[in-house]
Design an enzyme around this catalytic site. Sequence first.
Site, PDB file in Angstrom:
ATOM      1  N   GLY A 184      70.576  38.880  65.865  1.00 51.83           N
ATOM      2  CA  GLY A 184      69.142  39.182  66.580  1.00 51.83           C
ATOM      3  C   GLY A 184      69.427  38.218  67.975  1.00 51.83           C
ATOM      4  O   GLY A 184      68.452  38.231  68.606  1.00 51.83           O
TER       5      GLY A 184
ATOM      6  N   ASP B   1      60.090  43.544  72.552  1.00 46.20           N
ATOM      7  CA  ASP B   1      60.861  42.958  71.919  1.00 46.20           C
ATOM      8  C   ASP B   1      61.339  44.183  71.426  1.00 46.20           C
ATOM      9  O   ASP B   1      62.281  44.778  70.944  1.00 46.20           O
ATOM     10  CB  ASP B   1      59.833  42.714  69.985  1.00 46.20           C
ATOM     11  CG  ASP B   1      59.872  41.904  70.285  1.00 46.20           C
ATOM     12  OD1 ASP B   1      60.028  40.704  70.564  1.00 46.20           O
ATOM     13  OD2 ASP B   1      58.513  41.297  69.564  1.00 46.20           O
TER      14      ASP B   1
ATOM     15  N   LYS C  94      50.404  39.245  68.857  1.00 51.42           N
ATOM     16  CA  LYS C  94      51.069  39.498  68.997  1.00 51.42           C
ATOM     17  C   LYS C  94      50.367  41.248  69.294  1.00 51.42           C
ATOM     18  O   LYS C  94      50.426  41.916  69.955  1.00 51.42           O
ATOM     19  CB  LYS C  94      52.361  40.125  68.516  1.00 51.42           C
ATOM     20  CG  LYS C  94      53.174  39.308  69.125  1.00 51.42           C
ATOM     21  CD  LYS C  94      54.759  39.711  68.107  1.00 51.42           C
ATOM     22  CE  LYS C  94      56.122  39.179  68.676  1.00 51.42           C
ATOM     23  NZ  LYS C  94      57.294  39.336  68.140  1.00 51.42           N
TER      24      LYS C  94
ATOM     25  N   LEU D  66      67.705  40.683  62.268  1.00 52.49           N
ATOM     26  CA  LEU D  66      67.605  41.200  63.175  1.00 52.49           C
ATOM     27  C   LEU D  66      66.868  38.901  63.641  1.00 52.49           C
ATOM     28  O   LEU D  66      66.752  37.997  64.150  1.00 52.49           O
ATOM     29  CB  LEU D  66      66.012  40.918  63.501  1.00 52.49           C
ATOM     30  CG  LEU D  66      66.401  42.318  63.767  1.00 52.49           C
ATOM     31  CD1 LEU D  66      63.904  43.206  63.679  1.00 52.49           C
ATOM     32  CD2 LEU D  66      67.030  43.111  64.647  1.00 52.49           C
TER      33      LEU D  66
ATOM     34  N   TYR E 182      68.470  35.313  64.294  1.00 54.93           N
ATOM     35  CA  TYR E 182      69.760  34.495  65.096  1.00 54.93           C
ATOM     36  C   TYR E 182      70.094  33.202  64.741  1.00 54.93           C
ATOM     37  O   TYR E 182      71.046  32.739  65.409  1.00 54.93           O
ATOM     38  CB  TYR E 182      68.896  34.639  66.278  1.00 54.93           C
ATOM     39  CG  TYR E 182      68.072  34.020  66.541  1.00 54.93           C
ATOM     40  CD1 TYR E 182      67.324  33.116  66.694  1.00 54.93           C
ATOM     41  CD2 TYR E 182      66.844  35.456  67.116  1.00 54.93           C
ATOM     42  CE1 TYR E 182      66.255  32.233  66.807  1.00 54.93           C
ATOM     43  CE2 TYR E 182      65.491  34.756  66.470  1.00 54.93           C
ATOM     44  CZ  TYR E 182      65.301  33.056  67.034  1.00 54.93           C
ATOM     45  OH  TYR E 182      63.734  32.838  67.229  1.00 54.93           O
TER      46      TYR E 182
ATOM     47  N   SER F 245      62.459  30.315  74.428  1.00 52.51           N
ATOM     48  CA  SER F 245      62.163  30.903  75.621  1.00 52.51           C
ATOM     49  C   SER F 245      62.541  30.135  76.627  1.00 52.51           C
ATOM     50  O   SER F 245      62.874  30.694  77.742  1.00 52.51           O
ATOM     51  CB  SER F 245      61.353  31.253  75.230  1.00 52.51           C
ATOM     52  OG  SER F 245      60.869  32.588  74.421  1.00 52.51           O
TER      53      SER F 245
END
Length: 287
Positions: free
Chosen positions: A251, A108, A72, A228, A230, A23
């Site tokens: 993903g 998401d 989460k 999903l 990657y 990120s």
Amino acid sequence: MITIDGQTKICGLLGYPVKHTLSPMIHEILAHHTGENLAYIPCETDPSHLADAVKGAQAMHFLGLNVTVPHKSAIIPFLSSIDPLAGKVGAVNTLVPEEDGFRGYNTDLTGLGRAMRYDGVSIPKEKTVLIGAGGAARAAAFLLAENGVTEAYIINRTLESATKLCDNINTTYGRTVFKPLLLSQYDRLPGDGYLAVQATSVGLFPDNEKAPIMDEAFYQKCSVGYDLIYRPFETRFMRFFREQGKPSFNGLRMLIFQGIEAYEKWTGKPVSDDVVPEVIEALERHA
Ligand code: NDP
């Protein structure tokens, strides 16, 4: 390259662990593109300190936060409000400051939807099979339901989890959308032409040669695959599709668009899809 000065706004990621996150790289490119002076900091947060971390970020005027595993759902009680869609999913990955705390969102889900549009994959009303029933599958399942899917299957190694997710969605939407199936019973799927969304962790690096279903007959029932995962960029699941001359996707765009959606909420600046190839190239170069 970011130059940190007295005007730099702070964003961050709350997770445990956070060492492998991509990120910061995504947000650095987005900030560069939109001319924002911000820094994105991974903040490894032990679950026992989650409430303190949220309070601390509020006190330090964070521009926004992402939230990842295992926080989460656990973080929801510490938020001042939650977006209704994130509330339905029961998980947030993006926090946006508001007067008395943070409001939680689930990008998401919206990021996956935007990634599929970007990749030209449309969600059929019928004939979708979702493989997996964990956290990522949950966001995908709600995306399918939000997109008006009338019939879909959730297949999973543990039938109980698939049944629970199906019941949860069917109750939320007041109609029977999803039917559970055991992973080993994939041959019971009626007909063909399925969109297959792969949301298990099977095939994740370094287990590159594994797929949740290792039988080409399953892939003959499908017309397009969306993994999903990657890392690796081409999974064994995707290769089954390629070997049959069918399209499949990883993903990476989901990861990028969940970041873009968060970034847009934090800064109020729309991000053009034109930036996506540059982000993909940077992430692939890094891998
Ligand atoms: P969870 O741990 O919540 O769920 C894991 C899922 O994989 C469950 O359905 C589990 O089945 C299944 N599974 C695990 N091992 C096996 C196995 N050996 N055989 C069959 N099924 C198995 O993980 P997440 O949902 O958080 O993540 C799943 C994947 O999604 C990860 O690979 C992750 O990389 C990817 N992801 C991608 C994102 C993106 O932005 N592109 C975002 C989030 C996740 P069971 O219920 O039986 O245990």
